[in-house]
Design an enzyme around this catalytic site. Structure first.
Site, PDB file in Angstrom:
ATOM      1  N   GLY A   1       0.799  -1.222   0.000  1.00 30.13           N
ATOM      2  CA  GLY A   1       0.000   0.000   0.000  1.00 30.13           C
ATOM      3  C   GLY A   1       0.827   1.266   0.000  1.00 30.13           C
ATOM      4  O   GLY A   1       1.954   1.279  -0.506  1.00 30.13           O
TER       5      GLY A   1
ATOM      6  N   LEU B   1      -4.318  -5.680  -5.623  1.00 27.23           N
ATOM      7  CA  LEU B   1      -3.306  -4.637  -5.453  1.00 27.23           C
ATOM      8  C   LEU B   1      -2.025  -5.196  -4.819  1.00 27.23           C
ATOM      9  O   LEU B   1      -2.078  -5.798  -3.749  1.00 27.23           O
ATOM     10  CB  LEU B   1      -3.870  -3.508  -4.569  1.00 27.23           C
ATOM     11  CG  LEU B   1      -2.893  -2.355  -4.310  1.00 27.23           C
ATOM     12  CD1 LEU B   1      -2.483  -1.668  -5.595  1.00 27.23           C
ATOM     13  CD2 LEU B   1      -3.481  -1.355  -3.330  1.00 27.23           C
ATOM     14  N   ASP B   2      -0.896  -4.988  -5.482  1.00 30.44           N
ATOM     15  CA  ASP B   2       0.415  -5.393  -4.967  1.00 30.44           C
ATOM     16  C   ASP B   2       0.523  -6.905  -4.775  1.00 30.44           C
ATOM     17  O   ASP B   2       1.382  -7.369  -4.021  1.00 30.44           O
ATOM     18  CB  ASP B   2       0.735  -4.695  -3.628  1.00 30.44           C
ATOM     19  CG  ASP B   2       0.856  -3.189  -3.792  1.00 30.44           C
ATOM     20  OD1 ASP B   2       1.005  -2.724  -4.938  1.00 30.44           O
ATOM     21  OD2 ASP B   2       0.781  -2.483  -2.777  1.00 30.44           O
ATOM     22  N   GLU B   3      -0.333  -7.678  -5.433  1.00 27.86           N
ATOM     23  CA  GLU B   3      -0.334  -9.121  -5.219  1.00 27.86           C
ATOM     24  C   GLU B   3       0.030  -9.898  -6.484  1.00 27.86           C
ATOM     25  O   GLU B   3      -0.020 -11.124  -6.494  1.00 27.86           O
ATOM     26  CB  GLU B   3      -1.712  -9.595  -4.715  1.00 27.86           C
ATOM     27  CG  GLU B   3      -2.106  -9.102  -3.339  1.00 27.86           C
ATOM     28  CD  GLU B   3      -1.359  -9.822  -2.208  1.00 27.86           C
ATOM     29  OE1 GLU B   3      -0.667 -10.819  -2.490  1.00 27.86           O
ATOM     30  OE2 GLU B   3      -1.463  -9.368  -1.072  1.00 27.86           O
TER      31      GLU B   3
END
Lengths: 276, 276, 276, 276
Positions: C193, C219-221
């Site tokens: 994040g 997100l960010d995965e």
């Protein structure tokens, strides 16, 4: 505010210095000190909270109490000027030009001088003066004198050899003592001299490196500022090693220039003291 | 001679300290200082040339001039005593036992306590007292109390959790504030809690790490001393990651203990200041 | 000549493939193979000595013998086209522009699109088309649609988010599956994040990192391509961490793009197989 | 099941090999292949799913089809035997003894031979036979012959020089070709020969390293298996460098032995091919 001091070592130096700073109500944020016992030299870098203090006056106060010959600088040269020498390889120069353009280099590049015209285009794109001084068609002495004159016109604080593939003569070195930064494409002292990547390939090493150092009159023997390495393996050709090496060269020169321009690097005989 | 100081920050601290050292003709070899502005704390580690000075007297002199509550130590505890807690994994313990046996640990291991008997044999080979305190067949409280009592008997300066796979209770933590060193098998704060290597495997990370930290009452949240990583790739199974992780765990715990036992680590709220 | 293959695993695949290559008198210089047992997937990258072989014909020969749905590519897309999205930070973009300018990127940048105009100047200096599409004054949907349209006009093979500080919507992700490369300014999964460097500062970590990954709708995965770290210490402010982080971000994105553009990266569910 | 192959390169080798494996219903999990074009040599390491296949029969099948002189091994020597030679330093030996004791070395240490008795105690604590063969009071030839005889009695697969500070003679080297692993306390080829840490200190390097290599008859010139480095700085004395070096020596030797004992290391003239 940064204060850097280099002088002969003696008992009480830190006390003198700190007392002066305290009297001026200068609060120390960070202090690094080192004594080289072999050379009996004292090195210090102090960061104090900024105030309205007059730099020159503080320098005088400090100098009065320090051993003769002491080097003292308060906020040493906040506007460092740099001339860059290059040959054909772009990677180190481009990194410097980018940082210079975005004002994150910590110094100002005044011009770039190349013995080939290869890098003129990229310089001009950043409105950076570029001088092409070919080494062909003239004697070595003439060539070196032309380089010397071109650099001297700018009275730079530092000269950066950004993959400049020529040896600079003693007369040049003596004009910029410990102010010429070179990037050598090997993990010195391994593979001194020419063609280090070919030698590394032939030796079958598993790590290759690069070394940023100040230039002295002994080839590849000047004080080392910083070194980095990158792993390689049996699948690397010489060309692959050169490419991998260029990445680490760029990185190590950037790191060395940051350290030098932030006044974190001192020279003690043939070594550096780096308060990183 | 090593001098470590931690106190509230104020202008002139370095001057006070250095003046006292100079008056005693103590030559400073190396000085590291840091101010944590958020906490208004001052940290210093000074190495002076050894002389016949009396440690206790110098401590008193320094304390008199420093802010109230200052922590001052001259040659802080040169004979540190350590109790090691383990479960079943040998790698961290064996490294500590070897260094202890060859007197290069910087501290003396007094005993090893395990909730399994697995590591008794290796301890006995080094004539190291080993206590097997099983967590099975007793309540959690009883178990924790037995561990507490077994450790307390030795009044250690530090407790090392060398892959001790149990959580130590607040009552235990409060007895050894910032003196319990744990190795956590991940690059904290990634993969907090159990099975970090499985989680790392499932996430497909390309680096795994280990973290040595002081134990606080927040699980895996204590001040980090040092961290290291090791590259992994798609060919690694979870087991391969565990094996690679064990190497880095051993290395990072050894490094952390070296820093702690050389009095290079200070705690500032939930962070460390490490003069490495 | 590079051949990449991805398909369901079954006994004999290597034999089929190698037999076809041998029949065509193609000498294998380097072969990397991996089976993901959890997904029952087979991945292969073969480098053979160049000859006059017709790529399309060889692809057909291979496809005929491989399991249904196999992905086979001979010299996959030697002229990859890339669109770069940016916000205000220059470091990743500048590195890409330089490599593109000197033709060492392994792909061709078609244009740069920014939600701020900050980086327009540096693009223009390299004659690189720059489109300023502000996110202010329009709805999120309108903005995303404008970006989508601007990118789509170029039909790029890859989209690079070079410190693009906006989340791309699922509709965009689905157009470029596993072809959007993002640089995340942390050692994922730590500090997912916003404001990772502030979080890292507050946690007192001793290493900070950066992660290049493919963008998925989590997100960010998305699958991690590569990760790098850099050591930090107590003397680093948040700003210092950001600066150190920018160096590693630049480096890790460059490394990821090299791997992707050399067809060394495969995706297996939410992980990558990287034949580096 | 691991299969390793080394032979002259020719078109179709992978096809031959894979066809044989497929016919035996052996599913390839992981395959690494490398061709050294300068030497025209082919290297392969294949991992297949275990089944009840007979190793010797598979070896024969493979050999029949491979070029003359091919080295083929199916599950090469799962019970490798090792003799360790030492002098006085404990760190590499202790690490090997610990791994051997906990059966994670990948080989079995048969005995330790030292030209000093210093390390006898630690060996005996692990019930490890230790032979003290002093080099003093005898001629160099006698000493070397005694070492040779003591090693020969055990018919080891590998000899590990774990900080053995003597040169082994050509007659010894020829008995264990590419089966003697040495740890050299420098980042070869820097600081060849004696006292590398003093030389590194005097040169002021910023990284020191260690190199694990096979022993050939050229001193410090044998094929390099792996190398690692560790950062040092101006505050390091020679002693500090030695200590830091010992950590990296231990680590690099452990890594090299793991690679060798897992049959991941091949020799191609004076270099290694390492399928790590």
């Amino acid at each position: 505010m940064i204060i850097v001091i280099q002088c002969k070592d003696q008992v009480g130096l830190v006390a003198y210095i700190a007392a002066i700073l305290a009297k001026q109500q200068l609060n120390i944020v960070s202090m690094r000190e080192h004594v080289d016992p072999a050379e009996n030299l004292f090195f210090m870098r102090v960061q104090v909270e900024d105030n309205d203090h007059e730099d020159a006056k503080l320098e005088q106060l400090l100098k009065r109490l320090l051993p003769e010959g002491a080097m003292v600088a308060v906020n040493p040269n906040p506007a460092k000027k740099v001339v860059v020498l290059v040959t054909k390889e772009y990677h180190c120069l481009a990194d410097i030009l980018i940082r210079n353009f975005f004002k994150t280099l910590g110094a100002t590049v005044q011009c770039v001088i190349g013995n080939h015209a290869t890098l003129q285009d990229v310089c001009e794109r950043f409105d950076m003066p570029f001088y092409h001084i070919p080494h062909e068609g003239v004697s070595k002495e003439e060539f070196e004198q032309q380089i010397d004159a071109a650099v001297a016109k700018y009275t730079p604080d530092y000269v950066v050899l950004a993959k400049y593939m020529r040896i600079v003569p003693p007369s040049f070195v003596s004009k910029y003592p410990m102010r010429i930064v070179n990037i050598h494409h090997s993990f010195l002292p391994a593979f001194i001299g020419a063609n280090p990547y070919r030698k590394a390939f032939e030796r079958g090493v598993k790590l290759i490196g690069a070394t940023a150092h100040f230039v002295s009159n002994e080839l590849d023997e000047g004080p080392i500022i910083t070194q980095q390495i990158v792993p390689v393996n049996h699948s690397f050709t010489v060309t692959d090693m050169v490419k991998a090496g260029q990445e680490v060269e760029t990185s190590v020169l950037a790191q060395a220039l940051k350290l030098v321009f932030e006044d974190r690097v001192f020279v003690s005989k043939n070594k550096t003291v780096v308060f990183s």
